[in-house]
Design a protein around this motif. Structure first.
Motif, PDB file in Angstrom:
ATOM      1  N   ASN A   1      -3.515  -0.794  10.713  1.00 25.62           N
ATOM      2  CA  ASN A   1      -2.520  -1.845  10.466  1.00 25.62           C
ATOM      3  C   ASN A   1      -2.649  -2.407   9.051  1.00 25.62           C
ATOM      4  OD1 ASN A   1      -1.485  -1.559  13.035  1.00 25.62           O
ATOM      5  ND2 ASN A   1      -2.692  -3.250  13.895  1.00 25.62           N
ATOM      6  N   ILE A   2      -3.884  -2.581   8.579  1.00 26.49           N
ATOM      7  CA  ILE A   2      -4.099  -3.051   7.204  1.00 26.49           C
ATOM      8  C   ILE A   2      -3.510  -2.049   6.211  1.00 26.49           C
ATOM      9  CG2 ILE A   2      -5.887  -3.445   5.453  1.00 26.49           C
ATOM     10  CD1 ILE A   2      -7.628  -4.660   7.691  1.00 26.49           C
ATOM     11  N   PHE A   3      -3.778  -0.780   6.439  1.00 24.91           N
ATOM     12  CA  PHE A   3      -3.245   0.271   5.567  1.00 24.91           C
ATOM     13  C   PHE A   3      -1.706   0.226   5.534  1.00 24.91           C
ATOM     14  CE2 PHE A   3      -1.481   4.565   5.133  1.00 24.91           C
ATOM     15  CZ  PHE A   3      -2.025   4.944   3.912  1.00 24.91           C
ATOM     16  N   ASN A   4      -1.093   0.070   6.714  1.00 22.09           N
ATOM     17  CA  ASN A   4       0.372   0.049   6.789  1.00 22.09           C
ATOM     18  C   ASN A   4       0.968  -1.147   6.048  1.00 22.09           C
ATOM     19  OD1 ASN A   4       0.443   2.406   8.281  1.00 22.09           O
ATOM     20  ND2 ASN A   4       0.442   1.345  10.254  1.00 22.09           N
ATOM     21  N   ILE A   5       0.309  -2.315   6.172  1.00 22.07           N
ATOM     22  CA  ILE A   5       0.807  -3.518   5.482  1.00 22.07           C
ATOM     23  C   ILE A   5       0.795  -3.287   3.968  1.00 22.07           C
ATOM     24  CG2 ILE A   5       0.270  -5.933   4.930  1.00 22.07           C
ATOM     25  CD1 ILE A   5      -0.678  -6.233   7.856  1.00 22.07           C
ATOM     26  N   ILE A   6      -0.301  -2.742   3.459  1.00 24.61           N
ATOM     27  CA  ILE A   6      -0.405  -2.494   2.019  1.00 24.61           C
ATOM     28  C   ILE A   6       0.610  -1.449   1.575  1.00 24.61           C
ATOM     29  CG2 ILE A   6      -1.935  -1.729   0.146  1.00 24.61           C
ATOM     30  CD1 ILE A   6      -4.303  -2.753   1.855  1.00 24.61           C
ATOM     31  N   GLU A   7       0.731  -0.375   2.355  1.00 26.47           N
ATOM     32  CA  GLU A   7       1.671   0.692   2.016  1.00 26.47           C
ATOM     33  C   GLU A   7       3.110   0.180   1.991  1.00 26.47           C
ATOM     34  OE1 GLU A   7       1.415   4.513   1.628  1.00 26.47           O
ATOM     35  OE2 GLU A   7      -0.211   3.434   0.613  1.00 26.47           O
ATOM     36  N   GLU A   8       3.474  -0.614   2.999  1.00 22.89           N
ATOM     37  CA  GLU A   8       4.848  -1.114   3.091  1.00 22.89           C
ATOM     38  C   GLU A   8       5.176  -2.076   1.953  1.00 22.89           C
ATOM     39  OE1 GLU A   8       5.142  -2.758   6.977  1.00 22.89           O
ATOM     40  OE2 GLU A   8       4.902  -0.812   7.990  1.00 22.89           O
ATOM     41  N   SER A   9       4.140  -2.726   1.391  1.00 19.97           N
ATOM     42  CA  SER A   9       4.389  -3.668   0.294  1.00 19.97           C
ATOM     43  C   SER A   9       4.717  -2.935  -1.008  1.00 19.97           C
ATOM     44  CB  SER A   9       3.171  -4.565   0.084  1.00 19.97           C
ATOM     45  OG  SER A   9       2.108  -3.846  -0.528  1.00 19.97           O
ATOM     46  N   GLY A  10       4.322  -1.677  -1.116  1.00 24.06           N
ATOM     47  CA  GLY A  10       4.604  -0.887  -2.306  1.00 24.06           C
ATOM     48  C   GLY A  10       3.637  -1.088  -3.449  1.00 24.06           C
ATOM     49  N   ILE A  11       2.541  -1.831  -3.228  1.00 27.29           N
ATOM     50  CA  ILE A  11       1.588  -2.056  -4.324  1.00 27.29           C
ATOM     51  C   ILE A  11       0.513  -0.983  -4.306  1.00 27.29           C
ATOM     52  CG2 ILE A  11       2.000  -4.552  -4.187  1.00 27.29           C
ATOM     53  CD1 ILE A  11      -0.839  -4.788  -2.942  1.00 27.29           C
ATOM     54  N   ASP A  12      -0.238  -0.902  -5.382  1.00 28.15           N
ATOM     55  CA  ASP A  12      -1.357   0.037  -5.473  1.00 28.15           C
ATOM     56  C   ASP A  12      -2.490  -0.453  -4.556  1.00 28.15           C
ATOM     57  OD1 ASP A  12      -3.676   1.475  -6.278  1.00 28.15           O
ATOM     58  OD2 ASP A  12      -2.739   1.868  -8.227  1.00 28.15           O
TER      59      ASP A  12
END
Length: 549
Positions: free
Chosen positions: A402-413
């Motif tokens: 879930n942490i990975f998905n949140i970061i990925e969906e935000s579009g940041i590095d």
């Protein structure tokens, strides 16, 4: 039986059954009308044998002015309770005739019959007021007893208790439910042995108990509850089981009390004691009640506050002291409720205790990712933002994903986010935490071990966790006088972390001498009031524009 005897007998039967439910008083009243006709000076009942009514003698009728003449008649009846019911009828002024003896045997039989009804009624009443397993008073009976004690004396003479057996579920698993029930019964017996005639104890069910103890014996009762020794049978051999309790306690301080407070107030103390690690006794004071009310308010308004965006992320800078340059920050949550800032110390603990902290941690991560995206869009060069996740969050099996998905969906590095976790002493939780950190590393997400050195830190943490950063806890430097030992320990930890490829940061640095200590030990990335306090987003953006301190 002549006409007078028949009428007398009918009146006797009518008298003892006229009030619907037989009682000892109705028997006495009926006998008082029969006694003059038969010249009876006294009727006594003796119940001998075993059981709840064993070895009891009771006078059902007595004429203090009548002279006793001769030996009493005795009529014995075996009862279904394995007792012997014996009726003694004492003549007055003359012995009974044969006819009178025959007639009195009928009355004695009826006394026995109605005594059985009385006993059954008493048992039913007792059952309704008794906890079936322990035999102690249940909630209703306990409150009645407690109220009588308070009304008979001074309320402030007493302390009310609500307590349960620590780790009883574990005891049940180890010994089995049948043995567990036996432990509860023996525990109840031990409580009964401790209390005095002007005190009371009750059993609410399960492993929950209540008591009213005189205040001068309060400390002795708490000490008693800390180690109640019960002997049990373990595979045919006796075994001593030491039982301790978690306790809520309320000192009654005023004369007028609400009866519900006798259980309600100490139960709040128990609730608080169970929510605080290592706490076994909580006395309910006004301050404690205020804290509990705060907890209820937090839990009651939390979901709405999340939906209304009342939670705000502040950023506390991390500075490289070698050039006084901003190199990172930690995202810290704040709650603005009804125009007032709520302290994290008020809302974080209750959210951790009931597991709701996970939603807040996800929220903070989402806000931090959104802010980073905004800074990049505005042309600002961002720094790595660390976000805390509670150990309670590990209950979510999909946490790393879930942490990975949140970061990925935000579009940041991904490299701009670091997840901070605190080590644990719990063996099972330690294994789960290791798996979580490994999962994040496999997903390319940075991790940091927070509060290293606080409490039970182990050097095995450095070996087992694949973390990128080690955060040294403020407790290492939170002293006015440093010794050579402090510097040696810090130097060795920092050196080992560096050799293992970990970055090191020290938090809680507020003074020049603290900065000098950690710099000399080899740590140069600093978080603390010496450089900056936690800042709202707008102020932190100004730091990003000019990273020099």
């Amino acid at each position: 039986m002549n006409e007078t005897q028949t009428r007398l007998h009918k009146n006797f039967l009518k008298k003892i059954s006229s009030k619907g439910t037989a009682t000892t008083d109705t028997l006495r009243e009926a006998l008082s009308e029969v006694a003059p006709y038969f010249h009876i000076s006294g009727v006594e009942v003796e119940i001998a044998g075993i059981g709840d009514m064993a070895d009891r003698r009771e006078i059902l009728y007595q004429d203090p002015d009548a002279k006793k003449q001769g030996d009493p008649l005795q009529f014995a009846f075996p009862t279904k309770h394995q007792n012997e019911f014996v009726v003694h009828i004492q003549p007055a002024d003359r012995p009974f005739s044969r006819d009178e003896r025959d007639e009195l045997e009928i009355y004695a039989t009826e006394c026995f019959f109605y005594n059985e009804i009385i006993f059954t009624n008493e048992q039913a009443e007792k059952s309704a007021m008794t906890q079936y397993l322990s035999g102690l008073p249940n909630a209703g009976a306990y409150v009645n007893q407690a109220i009588r004690l308070v009304m008979a004396g001074v309320p402030s003479d007493y302390s009310a208790f609500y307590f349960d057996i620590r780790g009883f579920s574990r005891i049940n698993r180890k010994y089995g439910q049948m043995q567990g029930d036996g432990i509860i019964r023996r525990y109840g017996q031990k409580l009964t042995e401790f209390i005095k005639y002007n005190e009371c104890v009750g059993h609410l069910g399960g492993d929950k108990f209540v008591a009213m103890i005189r205040q001068e014996r309060k400390d002795a009762f708490i000490a008693f509850l800390s180690d109640v020794v019960i002997e049990i049978d373990k595979d045919g051999s006796p075994e001593k089981l030491h039982i301790s309790a978690t306790i809520g306690e309320w000192d009654i301080e005023r004369d007028e009390i609400d009866p519900s407070d006798i259980i309600g107030r100490p139960s709040l103390g128990l609730s608080y004691a169970k929510s605080e690690l290592g706490t076994t006794v909580v006395s309910v004071t006004d301050a404690a009640l205020e804290k509990l009310n705060q907890k209820k308010t937090v839990l009651g308004t939390y979901r709405d506050a999340l939906e209304n965006d009342e939670f705000i992320v502040y950023y506390q800078p991390k500075v490289d002291s070698r050039g006084n340059i901003l190199v990172g920050a930690e995202g810290l949550v704040r709650w603005m409720h009804d125009g007032e800032m709520v302290s994290p110390g008020v809302f974080i603990p209750p959210l951790e205790q009931n597991g709701d902290i996970l939603l807040l941690d996800y929220y903070v991560l989402q806000r931090a990712c959104a802010d980073i995206r905004g800074w990049v869009k505005a042309g600002l060069e961002p720094v790595v933002i660390s976000v805390n996740f509670s150990r309670k969050d590990l209950a979510d099996r999909h946490l790393a994903e879930n942490i990975f998905n949140i970061i990925e969906e935000s579009g940041i590095d991904k490299s701009l986010i670091e997840i901070e976790v605190t080590e644990t002493v719990d063996e099972e939780e330690h294994g789960t935490l290791t798996e979580f950190i490994n999962s994040l590393c496999d997903l390319g997400i940075r991790t940091a071990i927070d509060d290293f050195g606080a409490g039970y830190s182990s050097l095995s943490t450095l070996r087992e966790f694949r973390a990128n950063t080690l955060k040294i806890d403020r407790s290492f430097i939170n002293t006015d006088d440093f010794s050579w030992k402090d510097e040696v320990i810090l130097t060795d930890i920092i050196h080992m972390a560096g050799e293992l490829g970990m970055d090191v940061i020290t938090e809680g640095v507020e003074r020049e001498d603290q900065l000098a200590l950690v710099n000399n030990a080899g740590c140069h990335v600093i978080q603390g009031f010496f450089y900056d306090r936690p800042l709202p987003k707008e102020e932190f953006e100004k730091r990003l524009m000019d990273k020099q301190y």
